[in-house]
Design a protein around this motif. Structure first.
Motif, PDB file in Angstrom:
ATOM      1  N   GLN A   1       0.833  -1.192   0.000  1.00  0.00           N
ATOM      2  CA  GLN A   1       0.000   0.000   0.000  1.00  0.00           C
ATOM      3  C   GLN A   1       0.875   1.252   0.000  1.00  0.00           C
ATOM      4  OE1 GLN A   1      -3.320  -0.048  -0.393  1.00  0.00           O
ATOM      5  NE2 GLN A   1      -3.104   2.152  -0.671  1.00  0.00           N
ATOM      6  N   GLN A   2       1.971   1.228   0.755  1.00  0.00           N
ATOM      7  CA  GLN A   2       2.898   2.357   0.758  1.00  0.00           C
ATOM      8  C   GLN A   2       3.503   2.549  -0.632  1.00  0.00           C
ATOM      9  OE1 GLN A   2       5.646   1.300   3.866  1.00  0.00           O
ATOM     10  NE2 GLN A   2       4.396   2.257   5.469  1.00  0.00           N
TER      11      GLN A   2
ATOM     12  N   ASN B   1       0.870   4.047  -2.917  1.00  0.00           N
ATOM     13  CA  ASN B   1       0.689   5.472  -2.626  1.00  0.00           C
ATOM     14  C   ASN B   1       1.806   6.304  -3.247  1.00  0.00           C
ATOM     15  OD1 ASN B   1      -1.634   4.926  -1.178  1.00  0.00           O
ATOM     16  ND2 ASN B   1      -0.617   4.972   0.813  1.00  0.00           N
TER      17      ASN B   1
ATOM     18  N   LYS C   1       1.446   9.200  -6.162  1.00  0.00           N
ATOM     19  CA  LYS C   1       2.002  10.553  -6.022  1.00  0.00           C
ATOM     20  C   LYS C   1       2.911  10.876  -7.198  1.00  0.00           C
ATOM     21  CE  LYS C   1       4.606  13.492  -2.853  1.00  0.00           C
ATOM     22  NZ  LYS C   1       5.532  13.981  -3.847  1.00  0.00           N
TER      23      LYS C   1
END
Length: 91
Positions: free
Chosen positions: A28-29, A32, A36
């Motif tokens: 998930q990191q 993300n 971005k």
């Protein structure tokens, strides 16, 4: 014996669950960060497209007679024949 096997099985199951949770958090990191980066790149593309449009307009203006005349007046101090030029020396 059965309780020892059950205990080992439970520990393995708990470790597997912890591993899965840890992996999901890391993924998930990463997602993300990719989102971005994608947003930043999209903004850069929009900026470059706007800059490209400005350059295209400027290129069209450069070939116009008005731009050539304006440049000759401002940078080269050239004027049309029979044109009167007044210079203010009061300042």
């Amino acid at each position: 014996m059965k309780s020892k096997r059950k205990f080992i099985r439970n520990i393995i199951l708990i470790l597997a669950i912890i591993y899965v949770i840890f992996t999901l958090i890391k993924q998930q990191q990463t997602l993300n960060q990719y989102a971005k980066n994608s947003e930043d790149l999209t903004n850069q593309i929009e900026e470059q497209q706007n800059y490209k449009e400005e350059l295209a307009k400027k290129q069209a203006d450069i070939n116009s007679e008005e731009y050539i005349e304006e440049t000759a007046r401002e940078k080269l101090d050239m004027y049309l024949p029979n044109e009167k030029v007044y210079i203010d020396t009061g300042m």
